[in-house]
Write an enzyme that holds these catalytic residues in place. Sequence first.
Site, PDB file in Angstrom:
ATOM      1  N   HIS A 259       0.856  -1.033   0.090  1.00 24.49           N
ATOM      2  CA  HIS A 259       0.051   0.180  -0.053  1.00 24.49           C
ATOM      3  C   HIS A 259       0.885   1.211  -0.008  1.00 24.49           C
ATOM      4  O   HIS A 259       0.772   2.168  -0.820  1.00 24.49           O
ATOM      5  CB  HIS A 259      -0.835   0.090   1.149  1.00 24.49           C
ATOM      6  CG  HIS A 259      -1.859   1.102   1.232  1.00 24.49           C
ATOM      7  ND1 HIS A 259      -3.271   1.044   0.858  1.00 24.49           N
ATOM      8  CD2 HIS A 259      -1.532   2.363   1.767  1.00 24.49           C
ATOM      9  CE1 HIS A 259      -3.686   2.359   1.121  1.00 24.49           C
ATOM     10  NE2 HIS A 259      -2.936   3.024   1.686  1.00 24.49           N
ATOM     11  N   GLU A 260       2.020   1.470   0.966  1.00 21.40           N
ATOM     12  CA  GLU A 260       2.612   2.306   1.093  1.00 21.40           C
ATOM     13  C   GLU A 260       3.665   2.615  -0.080  1.00 21.40           C
ATOM     14  O   GLU A 260       3.876   3.665  -0.736  1.00 21.40           O
ATOM     15  CB  GLU A 260       3.444   2.520   2.262  1.00 21.40           C
ATOM     16  CG  GLU A 260       2.595   2.685   3.595  1.00 21.40           C
ATOM     17  CD  GLU A 260       1.553   3.611   3.815  1.00 21.40           C
ATOM     18  OE1 GLU A 260       1.794   4.765   2.911  1.00 21.40           O
ATOM     19  OE2 GLU A 260       0.456   3.499   4.287  1.00 21.40           O
TER      20      GLU A 260
HETATM   21 ZN    ZN Z   1      -3.124   5.132   1.859  1.00 27.19          ZN
END
Ligand code: ZN
Length: 498
Positions: A259-260
């Site tokens: 995600h990051e």
């Molecule tokens: Zn996010």
Amino acid sequence: MNALVELKSELRAISDLHAAAMVLEWDQNTYMPPGGAEARGRQIALLSRLAHERRSADRMGKLLGELSTVADQDSTDGALVRRAHREWERATKVPGELMSELRNHTSRLYSVWAEARKASEFAKVMPLLEKNVELSRRYAEHFPVDHPIDAFIDEHDPGMNAASITALFAELRAELVPIAEKILAQPVPDRTILDADYPEAKQLAFAAHVSAALGYDFERGRQDLTHHPFMIRFSSGDVRITTRVDPRDFSSCLFGTIHETGHALYEQNIAVALDGTPLGSGTSTGVHESQSRLWENLVGRSRPFWEHFFPQIQEVFPEPLGGVDLDTFHRAVNTVERGLVRVEADEVTYNLHVMLRFDLERQMLDGTLPVAELPDAWDERMEADLGVRPPTDKMGCLQDVHWYCMPIGGGFQGYTLGNLMSAQFFAAAQKALPDLDAQIGRGELAPLREWLTENLYRHGATYLPDELVKRATGEALSPQPFLAYLREKFGALYGVEL
Ligand code: ZN
């Protein structure tokens, strides 16, 4: 000095002050000893104040006035002046006293919320939340908006407002609720592999390996541990990610890292020429979230992705995963549940959690929902949408920090906008790259990243979200690609017609 050159030099200084504050924030959330907290708060506040003073200075207003003809141009400089003008307007519209009252109030509210959350007692924080609603409404009065929430939406997702988002969400909701109900009526998949021993160091190494495979450039970034993972940009040459590790569940570190990484891929691939200008970062919360979710979900939880990476993760964790088959694994990391907590929610139910928050904050702001009735309104909506009722306020309306640390409004819709955009962008990429699924299945992620760089990333904040979506996909933002994606993926996973 020519006005444009002077503007750019001033914007560079503001960006540097902001970046310096970010470095302090990054340190605060990773390595700073607890004893540093008080001085650090002061130091960050000082840098933020210096940046704000420059951003709202009369000279800035004059320069932007002189450049009004450039603002009309269909060019990067035109976009730059328009964006700088938006920021100058936001920085000068709200009186300084109200801003400092808001800052003082929200910092007190945050610490009372942390206590109230621990004790699971909404009553403890209620009067302060009421005051936050009042201050937020006063803030919004300084903007020419139809609904108070528009003032905050415009800050996070420029160009959008309550009316446009409500229409989009209504279309999504009408089809999403029956899809979720059908899936939730199916037997729950076997998730036992998600509760086993996964040594921390191995998890971190594997997550970093996947991140690099997606194209995250560790020469221009690094990964560190934190409590609440985030991505942070100091310059085009230094875009960092953070993660956390649950030694009993690899999915939090792995999918959190992907995600990051998605956020970071966006920032690392913005044209270097835009660095130090207001165009040198992602264009909106929604578009940013579309990239974290695209890589986390549409790529990272897809069957082709795991055809390539499953043998690798089995090798890293032979103990829990060696004897597991790909189908079981793929179903386990895509389980749909009647969960209570937004941040743990799956792709299908996640947007129901977001729409609940968006509706309730809108109602608090326009006065149709008294703050005292928030816990009941929350619980009833959870029961109606997900068939579960939070047993405590901690699991209900106290779970997210958003309403308790900044003005109310505008902090949630970006998550769902991001989910919708992620599917629309991915569908456009699939059209442009007919071999995409097979490429992902071979671990070849560069073609997708390059398509995204060409169509999204390199532009930074040059285009507002609506325009960017249209340019990249040929269509206005719509929930339909996301709904089609859910139907196909979860229909196959759960063996139901959706
Ligand atoms: Zn996010």
